[in-house]
Design an enzyme around this catalytic site. Structure first.
Site, PDB file in Angstrom:
ATOM      1  N   LYS A 114       0.866  -1.190   0.000  1.00 35.32           N
ATOM      2  CA  LYS A 114       0.000   0.000   0.000  1.00 35.32           C
ATOM      3  C   LYS A 114       0.889   1.222   0.000  1.00 35.32           C
ATOM      4  CE  LYS A 114      -4.481   0.832   0.349  1.00 35.32           C
ATOM      5  NZ  LYS A 114      -5.535  -0.101  -0.068  1.00 35.32           N
TER       6      LYS A 114
HETATM    7  N1  GLU Z   1      -7.216   0.121  -3.255  1.00 37.26           N
HETATM    8  C1  GLU Z   1      -8.008  -1.023  -3.556  1.00 37.26           C
HETATM    9  C2  GLU Z   1      -8.077  -1.962  -2.375  1.00 37.26           C
HETATM   10  O1  GLU Z   1      -7.881  -1.560  -1.241  1.00 37.26           O
HETATM   11  C3  GLU Z   1      -7.569  -1.706  -4.849  1.00 37.26           C
HETATM   12  C4  GLU Z   1      -6.162  -2.180  -4.876  1.00 37.26           C
HETATM   13  C5  GLU Z   1      -5.737  -2.692  -6.253  1.00 37.26           C
HETATM   14  O2  GLU Z   1      -6.539  -2.740  -7.147  1.00 37.26           O
HETATM   15  O3  GLU Z   1      -4.547  -3.037  -6.377  1.00 37.26           O
HETATM   16  O4  GLU Z   1      -8.401  -3.104  -2.497  1.00 37.26           O
END
Ligand code: GLU
Length: 424
Positions: A114
């Site tokens: 993240k």
């Molecule tokens: N931000 C989204 C999540 O928390 C998508 C992450 C992604 O598609 O890599 O799942």
């Protein structure tokens, strides 16, 4: 296992500790050995960068940017980048670990990561956000990569920011690398269905859970906290399947209509109104916090973490909670919710539709091919439904709540893969 005592959790408002407490319980059920426990609890890599940006008024403001790679055991790490004033290293660490578990639950070949920048994008111009995004990407050129670490949208970011990231990364490599980021605009190699994907997965999870609880969607009432990319699509798709959405909310407050809110109208209103529901006339305005404790069948927290806490959990009247956001329930609230007999479709299961379609986007980019929306939706619906069934079966097998069952499924998969790969 020597690490069981004492209980590791003290500060429950810290999202990383909150994540770890569930991890800990699931690890005990699995009988995970200490070595693997220690590997999985520690993020593989944490990068913090300082980003000086020239603002439109000529001043220079310094922003802090983060990328935490929790694990690459199942494959290249995957996860969004968040722009929000609340971003901090503990939050990013928790969100990175949740991505590891989420990808494992839906069985896609990614690890978890993240990123985030502490900033308020609503108070910045498009030019300032673009410079910040490019500068962040440039400083992460050795972290990101289509086979290494693949960012995506999260709170405060969307296709526009992903396009800048893809371009900044591609320029640094001297060639177009569209598989380095997902959630891109369609013309840049984005996937059909990606925008709606998280909300769609929430809908699939909600319907699967309602079937177990024998709640008829045509007779069911829903309250949805958050009217962004996740909440608005979840509400729309559930309304299309007969559900009555009696309440929705966003940063401007909560809105209530006993007869059901016309979600299509609310979305159109929001799109023409600076992205908020302020002034929406299709419902009565109520206190934002009251949405969570409304008399509804299904509650969908789709805004941010730690909104269902030990303070308000007792007042929740819904029979089912479907977590569109990451970490909306604090670990201290888990016990209260379980004791009340409320079923929870947990975040790492219910909101995994987004990363699932991100995976499809990455696959299409690498194939140099485009799938139809019908194909994307059919495949992601099947993955979400299968994942729900596996987690449900595990919850019966171990006699644990759905959340712990989801962690058991995820940790077991990552731990087994780790053992096969081996270490030094
Ligand atoms: N931000 C989204 C999540 O928390 C998508 C992450 C992604 O598609 O890599 O799942």
């Amino acid at each position: 296992m020597g690490y069981i005592e004492p209980a590791p959790i003290k500060d429950l408002e810290n999202p990383f500790e909150s994540m770890m407490s569930r991890f800990h319980i699931a690890a005990q059920h699995l009988g995970l050995d200490d070595e693997v426990y220690n590997v999985l609890k520690s993020p593989a890599r944490q990068v913090i960068v300082s980003l000086p940006i020239t603002m439109d008024d000529g001043s220079i403001q310094v922003f802090e940017g983060y990328r935490v790679i929790h694990s690459t055991i199942l494959g290249p790490s995957k996860g969004g980048v968040r722009y929000d004033m609340g971003v901090n290293i503990d939050e990013v660490k928790a969100l990175a670990a949740w991505m590891t578990w989420k990808c494992a639950v839906v069985d896609i070949p990614y690890g978890g990561a993240k990123g985030g920048i502490k900033c308020n994008p609503r108070a910045m111009s498009a030019g300032e956000i673009e410079r910040l995004t490019r500068s962040y990407t440039e400083s992460m050129v050795d972290v990101f990569g289509p086979d290494r670490d693949i960012p995506a949208p999260d709170m405060g970011t969307g296709p526009r920011e992903m396009a800048w990231m893809m371009d900044a990364y591609s320029r640094s490599k001297g060639m177009t690398v569209n598989a380095v980021v997902t959630g891109k605009p369609i013309v840049l190699g984005g996937s059909l269905g990606r925008t709606e994907a998280t909300g769609r997965g929430v809908m699939v999870s909600a319907l699967a859970a309602m079937e177990k609880l024998k709640i008829n969607p045509y007779k069911a009432t829903f309250a949805v906290q958050g009217f962004g990319n996740v909440g608005s699509f979840a509400a729309l798709l559930l309304a299309e399947r007969g559900g009555t959405i009696v309440s929705v909310s966003d940063i401007s407050g909560a809105y209530y209509n006993e007869k059901g809110i016309n979600i299509q109208e609310a979305i159109e209103f929001r799109n023409l109104n600076n992205g908020t529901l302020e002034g929406f006339l299709g419902a009565e305005k109520i206190d934002g916090n009251d949405l969570l404790t409304l008399e509804v069948d299904v509650l969908i927290p789709a805004a941010k973490e730690d909104v269902i806490t030990a303070e308000n959990a007792n007042n929740i009247k819904a029979r089912l909670i479907v977590e569109g956001a990451n970490g909306p329930t604090s670990s201290k609230a888990d016990k209260i919710i379980n004791d009340k007999g409320i079923m929870v479709a947990p975040d790492i299961l219910a909101n995994a539709g987004g990363v699932t379609v991100s995976y499809f986007e990455w696959v299409q980019n690498r194939l140099g091919y485009k799938w139809t929306a019908e194909r994307v939706n059919r495949r992601s619906d099947r993955i979400m439904k299968d994942a729900f069934d596996v987690v449900y079966k595990t919850s019966l097998q171990y006699d644990v709540p759905m959340r712990i069952a989801a962690y058991i499924v995820a940790i077991d998969k990552v731990a087994k893969t780790y053992k096969f790969r081996g270490g030094y």
